[in-house]
Design a protein around this motif. Structure first.
Motif, mmCIF file in Angstrom:
data_model
loop_
_atom_site.group_PDB
_atom_site.id
_atom_site.type_symbol
_atom_site.label_atom_id
_atom_site.label_comp_id
_atom_site.label_asym_id
_atom_site.label_seq_id
_atom_site.Cartn_x
_atom_site.Cartn_y
_atom_site.Cartn_z
ATOM 1 N N LYS A 10 10.840 3.384 4.861
ATOM 2 C CA LYS A 10 9.421 3.401 5.154
ATOM 3 C C LYS A 10 8.625 4.662 4.659
ATOM 4 O O LYS A 10 7.365 4.329 4.237
ATOM 5 C CB LYS A 10 9.358 3.434 6.811
ATOM 6 C CG LYS A 10 7.739 3.328 7.109
ATOM 7 C CD LYS A 10 7.960 3.082 8.686
ATOM 8 C CE LYS A 10 6.526 2.964 9.263
ATOM 9 N NZ LYS A 10 6.329 2.629 10.796
ATOM 10 N N GLU A 11 9.176 5.917 4.653
ATOM 11 C CA GLU A 11 8.648 6.900 3.900
ATOM 12 C C GLU A 11 8.603 6.832 2.493
ATOM 13 O O GLU A 11 7.508 7.058 1.965
ATOM 14 C CB GLU A 11 9.681 8.062 4.073
ATOM 15 C CG GLU A 11 9.169 9.411 3.597
ATOM 16 C CD GLU A 11 10.218 10.279 3.888
ATOM 17 O OE1 GLU A 11 10.401 11.351 2.893
ATOM 18 O OE2 GLU A 11 11.043 10.505 4.806
ATOM 19 N N LYS A 12 9.408 6.110 1.714
ATOM 20 C CA LYS A 12 9.285 5.638 0.387
ATOM 21 C C LYS A 12 8.316 4.826 0.004
ATOM 22 O O LYS A 12 7.403 4.901 -1.008
ATOM 23 C CB LYS A 12 10.698 5.543 -0.290
ATOM 24 C CG LYS A 12 11.850 6.621 -0.440
ATOM 25 C CD LYS A 12 12.780 5.968 -1.081
ATOM 26 C CE LYS A 12 13.786 7.129 -1.255
ATOM 27 N NZ LYS A 12 15.233 6.530 -1.850
ATOM 28 N N MET A 13 8.114 3.753 1.011
ATOM 29 C CA MET A 13 7.191 2.786 0.663
ATOM 30 C C MET A 13 5.685 3.371 0.931
ATOM 31 O O MET A 13 4.698 3.151 0.216
ATOM 32 C CB MET A 13 7.230 1.669 1.726
ATOM 33 C CG MET A 13 8.425 0.777 1.173
ATOM 34 S SD MET A 13 8.541 -0.533 2.552
ATOM 35 C CE MET A 13 10.098 -1.445 1.961
ATOM 36 N N GLN A 14 5.752 4.324 1.928
ATOM 37 C CA GLN A 14 4.199 4.958 2.264
ATOM 38 C C GLN A 14 3.887 5.806 0.939
ATOM 39 O O GLN A 14 2.696 5.876 0.632
ATOM 40 C CB GLN A 14 4.264 5.774 3.406
ATOM 41 C CG GLN A 14 2.935 6.441 3.899
ATOM 42 C CD GLN A 14 1.985 5.270 4.223
ATOM 43 O OE1 GLN A 14 2.407 4.374 4.715
ATOM 44 N NE2 GLN A 14 0.771 5.545 3.940
ATOM 45 N N LYS A 15 4.780 6.482 0.333
ATOM 46 C CA LYS A 15 4.608 7.273 -0.874
ATOM 47 C C LYS A 15 4.175 6.356 -2.078
ATOM 48 O O LYS A 15 3.147 6.807 -2.750
ATOM 49 C CB LYS A 15 5.612 8.192 -1.460
ATOM 50 C CG LYS A 15 6.152 9.298 -0.371
ATOM 51 C CD LYS A 15 7.142 10.131 -0.946
ATOM 52 C CE LYS A 15 7.677 11.090 0.215
ATOM 53 N NZ LYS A 15 8.609 11.799 -0.336
ATOM 54 N N ALA A 16 4.815 5.106 -2.162
ATOM 55 C CA ALA A 16 4.470 4.125 -3.255
ATOM 56 C C ALA A 16 2.818 3.895 -2.929
ATOM 57 O O ALA A 16 2.082 3.736 -3.848
ATOM 58 C CB ALA A 16 5.127 2.999 -3.080
ATOM 59 N N VAL A 17 2.539 3.475 -1.628
ATOM 60 C CA VAL A 17 1.241 3.322 -1.351
ATOM 61 C C VAL A 17 0.129 4.376 -1.724
ATOM 62 O O VAL A 17 -0.664 3.954 -2.372
ATOM 63 C CB VAL A 17 0.927 2.901 0.143
ATOM 64 C CG1 VAL A 17 -0.586 2.499 0.303
ATOM 65 C CG2 VAL A 17 1.788 1.493 0.343
ATOM 66 N N GLU A 18 0.553 5.441 -1.553
ATOM 67 C CA GLU A 18 -0.207 6.735 -1.667
ATOM 68 C C GLU A 18 -0.481 6.783 -3.291
ATOM 69 O O GLU A 18 -1.413 7.219 -3.892
ATOM 70 C CB GLU A 18 0.069 8.017 -1.083
ATOM 71 C CG GLU A 18 0.273 8.173 0.369
ATOM 72 C CD GLU A 18 -1.123 7.865 0.902
ATOM 73 O OE1 GLU A 18 -2.024 8.413 0.383
ATOM 74 O OE2 GLU A 18 -1.350 7.186 2.009
ATOM 75 N N VAL A 19 0.879 6.650 -3.991
ATOM 76 C CA VAL A 19 0.800 6.940 -5.464
ATOM 77 C C VAL A 19 -0.343 5.685 -6.079
ATOM 78 O O VAL A 19 -1.006 6.116 -6.885
ATOM 79 C CB VAL A 19 2.137 6.699 -6.001
ATOM 80 C CG1 VAL A 19 2.044 6.350 -7.627
ATOM 81 C CG2 VAL A 19 2.753 7.978 -5.796
ATOM 82 N N ALA A 20 -0.258 4.565 -5.343
ATOM 83 C CA ALA A 20 -1.165 3.593 -6.020
ATOM 84 C C ALA A 20 -2.486 3.702 -5.757
ATOM 85 O O ALA A 20 -3.541 3.608 -6.473
ATOM 86 C CB ALA A 20 -0.645 2.216 -5.147
ATOM 87 N N LYS A 21 -2.828 4.567 -4.323
ATOM 88 C CA LYS A 21 -4.119 4.622 -4.397
ATOM 89 C C LYS A 21 -4.781 5.694 -5.286
ATOM 90 O O LYS A 21 -5.855 5.851 -5.625
ATOM 91 C CB LYS A 21 -4.407 5.151 -2.596
ATOM 92 C CG LYS A 21 -4.301 4.003 -1.732
ATOM 93 C CD LYS A 21 -4.533 4.492 -0.282
ATOM 94 C CE LYS A 21 -4.520 3.211 0.516
ATOM 95 N NZ LYS A 21 -4.456 3.782 1.859
ATOM 96 N N ASP A 22 -3.669 6.703 -5.378
ATOM 97 C CA ASP A 22 -4.404 7.776 -6.411
ATOM 98 C C ASP A 22 -4.578 7.281 -7.805
ATOM 99 O O ASP A 22 -5.337 7.705 -8.581
ATOM 100 C CB ASP A 22 -3.103 8.867 -6.487
ATOM 101 C CG ASP A 22 -3.062 9.954 -5.203
ATOM 102 O OD1 ASP A 22 -3.961 10.051 -4.606
ATOM 103 O OD2 ASP A 22 -2.119 10.502 -5.153
#
Length: 183
Positions: A10-22
């Motif tokens: 879940k933590e890694k997926m959340q980071k992937a979403v944040e990277v996508a938004k960036d």
């Protein structure tokens, strides 16, 4: 053990979403946005350095960004890096102290091109999330000391988490597409 695997995924997926938004923020809309320039790499004393670490970036007008280097000797290097960032299409001017980057008006073709770029970035993020899911599933399958029912429940929860994060990327994509196509 199961909760550790799920929490890590879940933590890694959340980071992937944040990277996508960036990444979405680096694709421009009709306005000059400092985030567009943050990740541009400038050759600084032989080391590629993000522009955001070398200068302050301020919106001067809707399509003009004022870039003030912390080290005036880096002015030429920054100007050269901005000129090399062809995807922005910015015209760059230097007055000896600051750099003004003016972005051109967006044509409809250019907007559609940006939408394709954003969709590609979204797909890359979805693939990253699916890879995180695959690794977590392999980790769950590798657990020997837990029952099959617990693993099956954990996999269902993992699928729900995966769907939630993919939906977050899709929602961010939809907002960015609307922003890009807005005239």
């Amino acid at each position: 053990m199961i909760s550790d695997v799920l929490a890590e995924a879940k933590e890694k997926m959340q980071k992937a979403v944040e990277v996508a938004k960036d990444d979405f923020a680096t694709v421009r809309t009709g306005r000059a946005n400092p985030a567009l320039f943050q990740k541009i790499l400038v050759e600084y004393y032989g080391t590629p350095t993000p522009l955001g670490q070398m200068a302050s970036l301020v919106n001067q007008e809707a399509r003009t960004l004022l870039i003030t280097p912390f080290d005036k000797s880096a002015l030429k290097d920054i100007e050269k890096a901005l000129a090399g960032a062809a995807h922005l299409g910015a015209s760059v001017g230097n007055d000896g102290n600051v750099i003004r980057a003016t972005l051109p008006e967006l044509t409809e073709d250019r907007r559609k091109e940006y939408v394709k770029i954003v969709r590609d970035k979204a797909e890359q993020a979805r693939v990253a999330i699916r890879n995180i899911r695959r690794k977590a599933k392999d980790d769950l399958d590798g657990l020997k000391e837990v029952g099959e029912d617990e693993v099956a429940r954990a996999e269902k929860e993992l699928d729900g988490t995966t769907k939630q994060h993919v939906d977050a990327i899709d929602e961010a994509l939809k907002r960015k597409e609307a922003e890009l196509l807005e005239v």
